[in-house]
Scaffold this motif. Structure first.
Motif, PDB file in Angstrom:
ATOM      1  N   TYR A   1     -16.046   3.426  -0.225  1.00  0.00           N
ATOM      2  CA  TYR A   1     -14.931   4.023   0.497  1.00  0.00           C
ATOM      3  C   TYR A   1     -15.432   5.039   1.508  1.00  0.00           C
ATOM      4  O   TYR A   1     -14.852   5.218   2.573  1.00  0.00           O
TER       5      TYR A   1
ATOM      6  N   HIS B   1      -1.333   8.719  -0.824  1.00  0.00           N
ATOM      7  CA  HIS B   1      -2.469   8.538   0.078  1.00  0.00           C
ATOM      8  C   HIS B   1      -2.351   7.286   0.927  1.00  0.00           C
ATOM      9  O   HIS B   1      -1.831   6.277   0.478  1.00  0.00           O
ATOM     10  N   MET B   2      -2.857   7.408   2.137  1.00  0.00           N
ATOM     11  CA  MET B   2      -2.881   6.231   3.002  1.00  0.00           C
ATOM     12  C   MET B   2      -4.252   5.577   2.896  1.00  0.00           C
ATOM     13  O   MET B   2      -5.268   6.161   3.271  1.00  0.00           O
ATOM     14  N   TYR B   3      -4.261   4.353   2.392  1.00  0.00           N
ATOM     15  CA  TYR B   3      -5.498   3.588   2.253  1.00  0.00           C
ATOM     16  C   TYR B   3      -6.079   3.295   3.634  1.00  0.00           C
ATOM     17  O   TYR B   3      -5.346   3.231   4.634  1.00  0.00           O
ATOM     18  N   VAL B   4      -7.389   3.091   3.698  1.00  0.00           N
ATOM     19  CA  VAL B   4      -8.080   2.946   4.984  1.00  0.00           C
ATOM     20  C   VAL B   4      -7.485   1.832   5.862  1.00  0.00           C
ATOM     21  O   VAL B   4      -7.466   1.939   7.098  1.00  0.00           O
TER      22      VAL B   4
ATOM     23  N   GLU C   1      -5.365  12.506   5.561  1.00  0.00           N
ATOM     24  CA  GLU C   1      -4.883  11.140   5.421  1.00  0.00           C
ATOM     25  C   GLU C   1      -3.605  11.065   4.592  1.00  0.00           C
ATOM     26  O   GLU C   1      -3.022  10.018   4.473  1.00  0.00           O
TER      27      GLU C   1
ATOM     28  N   LEU D   1       0.833  -1.213   0.000  1.00  0.00           N
ATOM     29  CA  LEU D   1       0.000   0.000   0.000  1.00  0.00           C
ATOM     30  C   LEU D   1       0.863   1.257   0.000  1.00  0.00           C
ATOM     31  O   LEU D   1       0.445   2.309  -0.474  1.00  0.00           O
TER      32      LEU D   1
ATOM     33  N   GLU E   1       3.470   6.114  -2.301  1.00  0.00           N
ATOM     34  CA  GLU E   1       2.054   6.389  -2.582  1.00  0.00           C
ATOM     35  C   GLU E   1       1.611   7.514  -1.659  1.00  0.00           C
ATOM     36  O   GLU E   1       1.715   7.402  -0.444  1.00  0.00           O
TER      37      GLU E   1
ATOM     38  N   TYR F   1      -7.975  -4.809   3.104  1.00  0.00           N
ATOM     39  CA  TYR F   1      -6.949  -5.052   2.088  1.00  0.00           C
ATOM     40  C   TYR F   1      -7.170  -6.393   1.380  1.00  0.00           C
ATOM     41  O   TYR F   1      -7.242  -6.452   0.160  1.00  0.00           O
TER      42      TYR F   1
END
Lengths: 708, 62
Positions: free
Chosen positions: A236, A155-158, A491, A83, A153, A223
């Protein structure tokens, strides 16, 4: 755009997968052993290290911190790298984390078997290990945050938010609940006493479930479920709300573990209200997971990975509905202390954590070894036998809980307890205990089949230590999103995000715990409640060492069915010198709050050595070593001094007279036993624990007599 | 100790009301945040797990 080539560290992921499977097997094996011991107590072979009350904490700790713990790290080390499009921050830290965690697990297994325990559920480990846990956890944290900082990356994914919340909250919980004063190497007393200790412990205990068994696994769900289904998460937006609402509300709900106890009523109500509110984010999360599979349900029929995931997410939904319902006072009045709670946690552990771990393993191992799963047939077999195991386990425990609670509360038309003998209510549910162990056996069989399948898979593939990957560096990506605001701004900035997360989880805890400290009237003092005598204090430590609180509560709730059976209900003021509190959470045996003076010393002597002599058919294991082992009398002064430091009013200099007081009381009990034909030296451990038994709950009786 | 000094100074209702207000603000804030997110951002975020930059693409299919 200039692409960078780098390598994901797969080796550390592999190490954690092996540890997950290994400790899962061990933890469940111990679970099966205690499940059988509960109806065949002789299976402790009269060996302290194999006795139910000592190894039940090994089972819970092994499953939570060894099986699920390694499962968390396995999932995080795999998904975080991908991620963030970056290798883990530092390989050395990864390996220190790995071996440090395995060392903690090994130390836990050994020390708990030896009876070195704080008695606090899921926080049983003694202070040197507590420090080690904190150190290893910080190393893990540095490694994760380091990876996030050097990510490619933007953005930090949830999933990463859930990981961050886990790291921060577990650290806070662990440190606050472990504030204890060391008496010696491997022995400590918590600074909190009685009601305060109970509140802090269950604030911790509840959030260990929340932030160790739930949030990191939700991260894994967000994930691995999209990965396995090969489609993005359903909503999301929903995941944003799921995250913030869940971490904010969860932390408040701890007091629902203490309904109808001596905890002040306002705190109990707070726990109930927030527990009910928890249904919303939990079900939001479950629905988000299940709806991710919309349009691919045909795949669920064929793919064992998805089958396991569907059951895991559904079990999450069931457990998170059941939890709030159990937090209603009227429901709790019926099912607290019964096997319903055991069933509830196993829906979570076997269904949610277990099945999600298995699904990740079935997905990950072929991926890491660049091959296909060795046998889908065996995986399907594992699914069905595991599922059947859960059904056997849960249904038998629900049945047992309903039966027993109704028997506890049944009155005759004359107004007397219909089943005044506690043992009668236990013997009634023995068949259910048998079925439960059968369920456990099925589940464990599935795990063995899985291990075989995964080993075969690994053998037919070829493992790649360092997986090559490509991504653009972050600097370029930076410009593009510079003008973002709101959550988008947040985020993409891990530091600010972490601070806000920390505030969110601290609010609930502070608002609950601070008033308990500030307002003295919350714990009304009772003048006749005095500190324990040195011998009773030593006896209490033996009670803790043997884990008596695993099966016996010391908390009589204000119901007629309980006051009839056990005596006057418990008052908060009776526990002011209890470091730690020993209220217990399960009545496999009867409550012991008012056991003092109920039976003669000789009864207790026989009952410890061979319980079935006094209660024919008793399922309590024998503790014959108590009558043989010598009490560590020399530790008394240090214990008295430590207790005084944390507020127990022993007068200054009492530690010097403590040993002679102890011997005097011990000789009185030995002489009394002699009259009944029992020859036992006054310096044996059994004398100390008998003195503690006889003291329990009597302070308040002294007050009544005074008034008369 | 400090407990005694503060014992009379703190009103318990203050904590309850503060708790409620903080919670509501927090929750409403999170909902507004989520609702106002743009579609392109959401779809980018959603697809993050599916793009991991691995060079060797999945030989296996699930």
């Amino acid at each position: 755009m200039q692409m960078e080539t780098f390598k994901y560290d797969n080796k550390i992921v592999k190490a954690f997968t092996i540890a997950t499977a290994f400790w899962g097997f061990i933890g469940m094996l111990v679970g099966l052993l205690i499940a059988v011991q509960i109806y065949i107590p002789a299976l402790n072979f009269e060996i302290p290290y194999l006795t139910f009350s000592r190894i039940r904490p090994i089972h819970t700790n092994a499953v939570i911190f060894a099986f699920v713990g390694n499962g968390i790290f396995m999932g995080i080390y795999y998904s975080l790298q991908r991620l963030c499009k970056a290798r883990m921050y530092n390989d050395l830290l990864s390996w220190i984390h790995f071996w440090g965690w395995q060392l903690i697990i090994a130390l836990a297994a050994v020390t708990l078997a030896l009876g070195l325990t704080t008695s606090k559920e899921y926080a049983e480990l003694e202070w040197p290990i507590d420090i080690l846990i904190a150190v290893v956890w910080v190393i893990f944290g540095i490694n994760v945050f380091g990876t996030i900082v050097k990510r490619r990356e933007k953005h930090m994914y949830v999933a990463i938010w859930f990981y961050i919340a886990t790291i921060v909250t577990v650290a806070v919980l662990h440190i606050i609940n472990s504030i204890e004063i060391p008496v010696s190497f491997m022995k400590s007393y918590p600074v909190y006493a009685g009601v305060q200790d109970a509140l802090v412990q269950w604030w911790y205990g509840h959030n260990a479930v929340a932030f160790f068994l739930t949030t990191p696994y939700l991260g894994l769900m967000y994930y691995f479920l999209p990965k396995a289904a090969n489609r993005p998460v359903y909503s999301y937006r929903l995941s944003i709300i799921h995250f913030w609402a869940l971490i904010f509300i969860y932390i408040w709900a701890g007091p629902h573990h203490l309904l109808y106890t001596s905890l002040p009523d306002w705190a109990q109500s707070l726990g109930t209200v927030f527990s009910i509110m928890l249904i919303a984010p939990s079900w939001g999360g479950m629905i988000n997971g299940l709806l991710t599979l919309r349009g691919v349900w045909d795949k669920v029929r064929e793919e064992p990975v998805l089958k396991f995931m569907v059951v895991a997410v559904t079990a999450y939904g069931m457990a998170t509905l059941e939890g709030p319902l159990l937090a209603l006072k009227s429901v709790n009045a019926l099912f607290h202390y019964t096997d319903w709670i055991i069933s509830h946690v196993h829906i979570g552990a076997l269904g949610w954590n277990g099945f999600l771990t298995f699904s990740v393993l079935y997905w990950l191992i072929p991926k890491l070894y660049k091959t296909n799963l060795y046998s889908k047939k065996l995986a399907n077999f594992h699914f069905w036998i595991g599922f059947l195991g859960i059904v056997f386990y849960a249904s038998s425990m629900y049945w047992s809980a309903i039966t027993q609670t109704l028997m506890w509360k049944q009155f005759t038309p004359e107004g007397l307890l219909q089943y005044p003998n506690f043992l009668e209510t236990v013997l009634q549910i023995v068949p259910m205990y048998f079925i439960r162990s059968l369920g456990g056996l099925l589940y464990l069989t599935g795990v063995i089949v899985m291990v075989y399948n995964l080993v075969k898979t690994a053998k037919q593939g070829s493992f790649v230590d360092d997986e090559e990957a490509q991504a653009a560096p972050l600097v370029i990506a930076h410009e593009k999103y510079k003008k973002g605001w709101g959550h988008r701004w947040l985020e993409s900035r891990p530091v600010q995000f972490t601070i806000l997360t920390t505030i969110a989880i601290l609010i609930g805890g502070l608002i609950e715990v601070i008033p308990m400290y500030l307002i003295k009237t919350n714990v009304p003092t009772i003048a006749s409640v005095k500190p324990y005598s040195p011998l009773e204090l030593q006896g209490r430590d033996i009670y803790i060492r043997e884990g008596c609180n695993t099966c016996h509560s010391q908390m009589i709730r204000p119901f007629r069915s309980e006051t009839e059976r056990y005596g006057e209900y418990s008052k908060a003021g009776e526990y002011v010198h209890d470091h730690p509190f020993l209220w217990g959470s399960k009545r496999t045996g009867p409550d012991l709050m008012r056991i003092g003076g109920k039976y003669p010393n000789v009864w207790h002597y026989h009952h410890f050595v061979e319980p079935s002599l006094m209660s024919p058919g008793s399922l309590m294991p024998s503790y014959p070593w108590l009558a043989e082992d010598r009490l560590d009398i020399e530790s008394t002064p240090a214990k008295i001094s430590a207790m005084r430091k944390i507020g127990v009013p022993y007068e200054i200099g009492y530690e010097d007279r403590a040993i002679s007081d102890l011997m005097k009381q011990a000789e009185e009990i030995a002489v009394d036993l002699q009259k009944s034909g029992i020859a036992v030296d006054p310096d044996k451990e059994i004398i100390a624990i008998i003195s503690y038994m006889q003291r329990l709950g009597t302070d308040i009786k002294a007050k009544v007599e005074e008034e008369k | 100790m400090f407990k005694q000094y503060l014992s009379s100074a703190v009103d318990i209702h203050f904590f309850a009301i503060t708790g409620l207000i903080i919670f509501l603000t927090f929750f409403v804030g999170a909902v507004i945040w989520a609702i106002t997110r743009k579609e392109d951002y959401l779809s980018k975020m959603k697809n993050l797990p599916l793009e991991d930059g691995e060079k060797i693409k999945e030989k296996i299919k699930l």
